[in-house]
Design an enzyme around this catalytic site. Structure first.
Site, short mmCIF file in Angstrom:
data_model
loop_
_atom_site.label_atom_id
_atom_site.label_comp_id
_atom_site.label_asym_id
_atom_site.label_seq_id
_atom_site.Cartn_x
_atom_site.Cartn_y
_atom_site.Cartn_z
N TYR A 129 0.81 -1.23 -0.02
CA TYR A 129 -0.07 -0.06 -0.11
C TYR A 129 0.82 1.05 0.06
CZ TYR A 129 -3.23 3.63 1.83
OH TYR A 129 -4.15 4.51 1.94
N ASN A 201 7.57 -2.16 2.78
CA ASN A 201 6.63 -1.08 3.05
C ASN A 201 5.92 -1.44 4.39
OD1 ASN A 201 4.80 1.13 2.27
ND2 ASN A 201 3.18 -0.23 2.25
N SER A 239 2.99 -3.23 4.22
CA SER A 239 3.09 -4.79 3.81
C SER A 239 4.34 -4.95 3.43
CB SER A 239 1.97 -5.33 2.85
OG SER A 239 0.57 -5.15 3.22
N SER A 277 -0.15 -5.67 8.59
CA SER A 277 0.85 -5.74 7.70
C SER A 277 0.74 -7.18 6.73
CB SER A 277 2.47 -5.93 7.88
OG SER A 277 3.53 -6.19 6.83
N GLY A 278 0.72 -7.05 5.28
CA GLY A 278 0.35 -8.27 4.63
C GLY A 278 1.80 -8.70 4.37
#
Length: 382
Positions: A129, A201, A239, A277-278
């Protein structure tokens, strides 16, 4: 500057010639970057593609595996990898709201290569993102940008930092983005290469560690892009997506095991514990060739001769993957530039700043680096 230029060494392994994922034979990386800052317009995004082989992936598939450490993210094409163990397309990284257009553009590119065949594909697209610094809602990434990234794909050194899909990303409250690193095993360990590429990120400032040293504790006063009167998010949101490549002949379940070790590298830098967070990882191997051509309407032979790394030798690959991921994340921050967008400013982690912080927490250099300059700023324009 990259981490090793500062005399900071991760692990005991030897990097490849480029210290990049492209040290794995046949792997290529391409970027297309969008940077426009004018008045209220903030476009800082793009797309990064990883080509697993020098030929189209559907003509020479790779064994692959995936691992999701935390699923607060999205990706396409992973279910087929879990089911079949095969990577049959390039891998692309972009921002959260551009997954669909990038996926469709990769389908169109595959269609152009396979018009004479009855063929289907499910491209792999990963996302993080960038909406803190970039206008994510207007979905500025287009099919043309994906085509340009594919045309840019090449071996050799890989551009890092504020580039491609990593252009608008934030890492440990510093400017983040694309980073890469590699390790070459000794002949006794098999002689194989492991490379990693990250789109970073994620992360909170205070948890940042470099080579095991808690530098985030002495850098916590550096202004954060999350500071300010308007709530645009919280530190730690975002993420990280990680791609690991190797020429070791791994079977699909072994690729999955390799992908899991990205978690180790991420944890060492201070990530992997945030709900927002992914954290999605993929690993592929180019070590076996002649795998069945994907979905082209002719089944080929009933069996395929394969090689596999014996488990007695696989630990060295796990170590290499963890070390490469750890170094790639820090490289992403060091290669980045200060970036302003949407009324926020993300500061890059400057080489001199990192060296000073490392010394404050007890680190001693293995060698004295040359003069260290501070990073510049990202130019405006497209």
């Amino acid at each position: 500057m990259r981490l090793r230029d500062l005399g900071i060494v991760i692990g005991t392994g030897k990097p490849g010639v480029n210290n990049a994922i492209t040290d794995v034979p046949g792997v290529r990386v391409g970027h297309h970057t969008l940077n426009v800052q004018s008045g209220e317009t903030s476009i800082h995004t793009g797309v990064t593609v990883i080509e697993p082989r020098t030929v189209a992936a559907h003509l020479e598939p790779c064994f692959a595996g995936v691992h999701v450490l935390n699923g607060n993210g999205d990706a396409t094409g992973l279910e087929w990898i879990r089911e079949a163990g095969l990577l049959t397309t390039p891998i692309a990284c972009t921002n959260t709201h551009s997954v669909g257009v990038v996926r469709d553009a990769l389908v169109a590119a595959e269609r152009e290569m396979a018009r004479q065949h009855t063929y289907w594909c499910m491209p792999v697209v990963l996302e993080t993102y960038d909406g803190i610094l970039s206008d994510i809602w207007d979905q500025h990434v287009t099919a043309e940008h994906v085509q340009l990234a594919l045309k840019d794909a090449r071996s050799g050194p890989v551009q890092e930092g504020c580039v491609g899909g990593g252009t608008g990303m934030i890492c440990h409250e510093f400017k983040g983005g694309i980073g890469t690193s590699s390790r070459v095993l000794s002949a006794e360990q098999g002689g194989w290469t492991v490379g990693a590429l990250v789109q970073a990120n994620y992360g909170v400032r205070e948890s940042l560690r470099v080579a095991g040293y808690p530098v985030g504790t002495v850098l916590k006063e550096v202004p954060s892009p999350y500071d300010g009167p308007v709530n645009v998010g919280v530190p730690g949101m975002g993420s990280i997506v990680i791609t690991i490549a190797t020429d070791a002949p791994l079977l699909p379940h072994q690729c999955t095991r390799l992908a899991q070790r990205a978690s180790v590298g991420l944890a060492r830098v201070g990530g992997g514990t945030e709900d927002d967070s992914g954290d999605i990882f993929i690993a592929f191997s180019v070590g076996n060739t002649g795998l069945p051509v994907a979905n082209l309407g002719h089944p080929g032979t009933p069996t395929t001769a394969l090689q596999m790394v014996n488990n007695d030798y696989i630990s060295a690959l796990f170590v290499a993957a963890a070390d490469a991921v750890e170094e790639a994340i820090v490289n992403a921050m060091l290669a980045a530039d200060d970036l302003e967008g949407r009324g926020r400013r993300a500061l890059a982690l400057k080489p001199a700043q990192l060296l000073s912080a490392m010394k404050k927490v007890g680190w001693q250099p293995e060698f004295t680096p040359g003069p260290v300059e501070t990073a510049g700023t990202v130019p405006t324009g497209t």
